[in-house]
Scaffold this motif. Structure first.
Motif, PDB file in Angstrom:
ATOM      1  N   VAL A  76     -15.056   3.411  -9.208  1.00 51.72           N
ATOM      2  CA  VAL A  76     -15.549   3.082  -7.868  1.00 51.72           C
ATOM      3  C   VAL A  76     -14.658   1.973  -7.310  1.00 51.72           C
ATOM      4  N   ALA A  77     -14.135   2.187  -6.124  1.00 58.04           N
ATOM      5  CA  ALA A  77     -13.233   1.218  -5.500  1.00 58.04           C
ATOM      6  C   ALA A  77     -13.594   1.062  -4.036  1.00 58.04           C
ATOM      7  N   PRO A  78     -13.180  -0.044  -3.423  1.00 59.98           N
ATOM      8  CA  PRO A  78     -13.381  -0.159  -1.972  1.00 59.98           C
ATOM      9  C   PRO A  78     -12.617   0.944  -1.257  1.00 59.98           C
ATOM     10  N   GLY A  79     -13.114   1.361  -0.103  1.00 59.53           N
ATOM     11  CA  GLY A  79     -12.343   2.294   0.700  1.00 59.53           C
ATOM     12  C   GLY A  79     -11.022   1.662   1.102  1.00 59.53           C
ATOM     13  N   PHE A  80      -9.963   2.449   1.128  1.00 61.62           N
ATOM     14  CA  PHE A  80      -8.635   1.935   1.433  1.00 61.62           C
ATOM     15  C   PHE A  80      -8.430   1.811   2.949  1.00 61.62           C
ATOM     16  N   PHE A  81      -7.463   0.979   3.313  1.00 62.36           N
ATOM     17  CA  PHE A  81      -7.047   0.794   4.700  1.00 62.36           C
ATOM     18  C   PHE A  81      -5.789   1.603   4.984  1.00 62.36           C
ATOM     19  N   ALA A  82      -5.764   2.278   6.119  1.00 58.59           N
ATOM     20  CA  ALA A  82      -4.538   2.872   6.646  1.00 58.59           C
ATOM     21  C   ALA A  82      -3.953   1.849   7.610  1.00 58.59           C
ATOM     22  N   THR A  83      -3.112   0.981   7.101  1.00 59.88           N
ATOM     23  CA  THR A  83      -2.586  -0.127   7.903  1.00 59.88           C
ATOM     24  C   THR A  83      -1.394   0.329   8.736  1.00 59.88           C
ATOM     25  N   GLY A  84      -1.386  -0.065  10.006  1.00 53.13           N
ATOM     26  CA  GLY A  84      -0.290   0.313  10.892  1.00 53.13           C
ATOM     27  C   GLY A  84      -0.257   1.795  11.198  1.00 53.13           C
ATOM     28  N   SER A  85      -1.418   2.431  11.193  1.00 55.43           N
ATOM     29  CA  SER A  85      -1.463   3.880  11.368  1.00 55.43           C
ATOM     30  C   SER A  85      -1.610   4.266  12.830  1.00 55.43           C
ATOM     31  N   LEU A  86      -1.639   5.584  13.068  1.00 57.19           N
ATOM     32  CA  LEU A  86      -1.826   6.123  14.407  1.00 57.19           C
ATOM     33  C   LEU A  86      -3.177   6.807  14.526  1.00 57.19           C
ATOM     34  N   LEU A  87      -4.025   6.662  13.519  1.00 53.85           N
ATOM     35  CA  LEU A  87      -5.295   7.381  13.474  1.00 53.85           C
ATOM     36  C   LEU A  87      -6.172   7.040  14.674  1.00 53.85           C
ATOM     37  N   ASP A 402     -18.549   0.377   2.083  1.00 48.50           N
ATOM     38  CA  ASP A 402     -17.382   1.243   2.273  1.00 48.50           C
ATOM     39  C   ASP A 402     -16.738   1.416   0.905  1.00 48.50           C
ATOM     40  N   LEU A 403     -17.023   2.520   0.246  1.00 44.66           N
ATOM     41  CA  LEU A 403     -16.558   2.685  -1.131  1.00 44.66           C
ATOM     42  C   LEU A 403     -16.307   4.146  -1.432  1.00 44.66           C
ATOM     43  N   VAL A 404     -15.521   4.353  -2.496  1.00 42.41           N
ATOM     44  CA  VAL A 404     -15.122   5.700  -2.897  1.00 42.41           C
ATOM     45  C   VAL A 404     -15.327   5.852  -4.394  1.00 42.41           C
ATOM     46  N   ILE A 405     -15.871   6.994  -4.797  1.00 42.62           N
ATOM     47  CA  ILE A 405     -15.995   7.329  -6.215  1.00 42.62           C
ATOM     48  C   ILE A 405     -14.851   8.269  -6.566  1.00 42.62           C
ATOM     49  N   TRP A 406     -14.081   7.889  -7.572  1.00 43.89           N
ATOM     50  CA  TRP A 406     -12.897   8.648  -7.998  1.00 43.89           C
ATOM     51  C   TRP A 406     -13.092   9.235  -9.390  1.00 43.89           C
ATOM     52  N   THR A 407     -12.387  10.326  -9.652  1.00 39.29           N
ATOM     53  CA  THR A 407     -12.419  10.912 -10.990  1.00 39.29           C
ATOM     54  C   THR A 407     -11.639  10.069 -11.986  1.00 39.29           C
ATOM     55  N   GLY A 408     -10.728   9.247 -11.519  1.00 39.81           N
ATOM     56  CA  GLY A 408      -9.912   8.391 -12.384  1.00 39.81           C
ATOM     57  C   GLY A 408      -9.228   7.333 -11.550  1.00 39.81           C
ATOM     58  N   THR A 418     -14.640  11.972  -5.337  1.00 37.79           N
ATOM     59  CA  THR A 418     -15.785  12.885  -5.381  1.00 37.79           C
ATOM     60  C   THR A 418     -16.832  12.516  -4.344  1.00 37.79           C
ATOM     61  N   ALA A 419     -16.772  11.302  -3.830  1.00 40.11           N
ATOM     62  CA  ALA A 419     -17.686  10.881  -2.777  1.00 40.11           C
ATOM     63  C   ALA A 419     -17.069   9.727  -2.015  1.00 40.11           C
ATOM     64  N   VAL A 420     -17.246   9.718  -0.702  1.00 38.90           N
ATOM     65  CA  VAL A 420     -16.745   8.654   0.161  1.00 38.90           C
ATOM     66  C   VAL A 420     -17.910   8.149   1.007  1.00 38.90           C
ATOM     67  N   PHE A 421     -18.126   6.844   0.981  1.00 41.83           N
ATOM     68  CA  PHE A 421     -19.196   6.233   1.769  1.00 41.83           C
ATOM     69  C   PHE A 421     -18.598   5.267   2.783  1.00 41.83           C
TER      70      PHE A 421
END
Length: 454
Positions: A76-87, A402-408, A418-421
């Motif tokens: 489980v990690a914090p959600g990542f930032f898309a820094t300097g993006s065009l989103l 703001d967190l993400v569950i990863w398989t590894g 596997t899940a994004v909050f």
């Protein structure tokens, strides 16, 4: 068996949906990368309610009545930032964008928050790469280092910056202000507006100022002097009783926070000598500065650290594509971080491939950046740089869930979320691209009418 468990985890997360805002959720049996003071927790739980994290730790138990998601030893990690993006401001670059403007009255006053599109088809794609936030910055003349536009200085020749009068386009010195957004796709995705003022330096800045780097520094100093004069003489300006100023009233007002030190400038700069000039300019004008690009930043890492200037960079930029980048290297991020510079990694593939941000972080680790520094560079560092660290960027009680569950390991390409909050709400683990793939995977299914009728 492990895939089945993680599939169940994802389904459980989706079942939460919007109801996560009203109930307590506990993600248990997880390796937790907090990106905060607690560091890494080998095995523990994260609990959140009403969109906020309430507990994180090794000995945290799921509260009575909580919905439990077993991570089965995943990360489980914090959600990542898309820094300097065009989103949120572009779909297909060749069809235009909402991140640049050519209007003599609008330069510094250009504000990207008003053109954000929460229904952008690129947001779900980015979420599937573990991204939950983005720093969206305007495109200056010459482009930026972290995006996929090529606006080299043929464009700059259209602009000249001077003391005012007919034909003056001093507005082009300033590209406008950026914003931090979340990637939830809600009607309101804006987290914080007016987070920084983008300014091109180096070759692009020289093109704006008439062809020489020194001319741009002079023009910028004149522009900021005009802002200070405007601040002291607003009444006279309003009744047309003051001297002509090169910038429009809107641009002058937009630059007041910069002059007062409340808003940093994002200086788009590549060459080591230009970086030194930017740092000197910021010091002399008493403005805060963030360096963007900084391909030769490692050469002046000590000076950047001493100035306390954060750096936004693409960790994969290592080719001498111009005379401004002759010393570009993939060791740049690691060397800067080792020198004490606060580094935030930019998305490495432009808006359409921003999901690859985690691959860039992994590459930075393989080229000398510590794992902890790389994690910080896509989580808490951009949150701190752009003033939202009180809300997101790390897994700490009181912050947004703001967190993400990863398989590894999230920096390992074979690992998958596997899940994004976002704000405690489970996000759909799909995108238009995936839905199109699934729709046409079985060509035996009946095709839409447009395929069968002329």
């Amino acid at each position: 068996m492990r895939k089945v468990l993680f599939g169940a985890c994802a389904l459980a997360a989706l079942a939460i949906g919007v109801s996560a805002q009203a109930e307590t959720v506990a993600v248990t049996n997880a390796r937790i990368l907090t990106a905060g003071p607690a560091g890494e927790i080998a095995s523990g739980a994260v609990v959140f309610k009403d969109g906020k994290i309430t507990a994180v730790g090794a000995n945290v138990a799921a509260p009575a009545g909580a919905r439990v998601i077993d991570a089965h030893g995943g990360v489980v990690a914090p959600g990542f930032f898309a820094t300097g993006s065009l989103l949120g401001a572009v779909e297909v670059g060749s069809l235009g964008n909402d991140l640049s403007v050519n209007n003599p009255a609008i330069g510094a006053s250009f504000d990207i928050q008003y053109g954000l599109n929460p229904e952008s088809g690129l947001l779900p794609v980015a979420r599937l790469g573990g991204l939950t936030s983005a720093v969206v910055l305007p495109l200056p003349v010459g482009g930026r280092g972290g995006e996929d536009y090529d606006q080299e200085d043929d464009d700059a020749s259209k602009y000249t910056a001077g003391p005012g009068g007919e034909g003056s386009k001093s507005h082009a010195l300033f590209a406008g202000t950026g914003a931090v957004i979340d990637l939830s796709g809600h009607e309101t995705i804006l987290t914080k507006a007016k987070v920084a003022m983008v300014v091109p330096f180096g070759r692009a800045g020289a093109g704006v100022a008439g062809g020489a780097r020194g001319a741009e520094i002079v023009a910028l100093k004149e522009a900021l002097a005009d802002v200070r004069a405007y601040m002291k003489n607003k009444a006279a300006y309003e009744r047309a009783g003051y001297r002509d100023l090169a910038l429009s009233r809107g641009d002058l007002e937009a630059l007041v926070p910069v002059v007062e030190g409340r808003m940093p400038i994002v200086a788009v700069v590549r060459r080591a000598s230009d970086i030194r000039q930017v740092l000197a300019f910021a010091r002399e004008e008493h403005v805060k500065v963030i360096l963007e690009g900084a391909e030769e930043g490692w050469m002046v890492a000590g000076e950047i650290a001493k100035a306390g200037a954060p750096v936004l960079l693409n960790p994969l930029n290592d080719r001498p594509e111009s005379y401004e980048e002759l010393a570009a290297t993939m060791d740049n991020a690691g060397r800067l971080a080792a020198a004490g510079v606060t580094v935030a990694l930019e998305s490495t593939g432009g808006s359409a491939r921003v999901r690859e941000t985690r691959y860039g972080a992994g590459n930075a680790v393989s080229h000398g950046m510590s794992y902890a520094a790389a994690l910080a560079s896509v989580t808490i560092n951009p949150a701190r740089i752009f003033g939202v660290a009180d809300r997101t960027g790390s897994l700490e009680p009181g912050k947004d869930a703001d967190l993400v569950i990863w398989t590894g390991d999230p920096f390992e390409p074979l690992s998958q979320p596997t899940a994004v909050f976002i704000h405690g709400e489970a996000q759909p683990m799909t995108s238009r691209q995936i839905e199109l793939r699934d729709r046409y995977r079985d060509l035996g299914r009946p095709l839409p009418p447009g395929y069968t009728h002329p």
